[in-house]
Design a protein around this motif. Structure first.
Motif: not given
Length: 116
Positions: A23-41
C-alpha cells in the motif's frame, strides 16, 4: 513523501499459495507504476512482476503462469498472488513504486519461505 507498506509473506509448503500486498501512502499525486522484486541469499535480485498505471503487466519467466500481479488504484495498493510456490521462490520480496522518472520508492521487504 510516498511510503510503501507491505503485508503478507510467511512460511508456506511447496505447492501452496501466498498473497502479498503493498500500500502506498503519503503525498500521492498520480497512479504510479509498481511491482515486486525479490532477492534470495546468494542470488541476484530479480524483477518478479510489474504493473503500469494502465494495468499492463510483465512477469519474470520463472513465475509466469503461477504469480499474478494486480492493483487497486482507489486504494493505491498493488497485490501479488503467488500460487504453486516452489522452494526456489524463497526470498525477500520488496515492492516498488516509480514516483517519477528519477525516483523509485521501496517497501521494507517481506520474507517468503517455501519449505516443507
Amino acid at each position: 513523501q510516498v511510503q510503501l507498506v507491505e503485508s503478507g509473506g510467511g512460511l508456506v509448503q511447496p505447492g501452496g499459495s501466498l498473497g502479498l500486498s503493498c500500500a502506498a501512502s503519503g503525498s500521492i499525486f498520480r497512479i504510479y507504476p509498481m511491482g515486486w522484486w525479490r532477492q534470495a541469499p546468494g542470488k541476484q535480485r530479480e524483477l518478479v512482476a510489474g504493473i503500469t498505471s494502465g494495468g499492463s503487466t510483465n512477469y519474470a519467466d520463472s513465475v509466469k503462469g503461477r504469480f499474478t500481479i494486480s492493483r487497486d488504484n482507489g486504494k493505491n495498493t498493488v497485490y501479488l498472488q503467488m500460487n504453486s510456490l516452489k522452494p526456489e521462490d524463497t526470498a525477500v520480496y520488496s515492492c516498488y513504486a516509480d514516483v517519477n522518472v528519477m525516483l523509485r520508492k521501496w517497501g521494507q521487504g517481506t520474507q517468503v519461505t517455501v519449505s516443507s
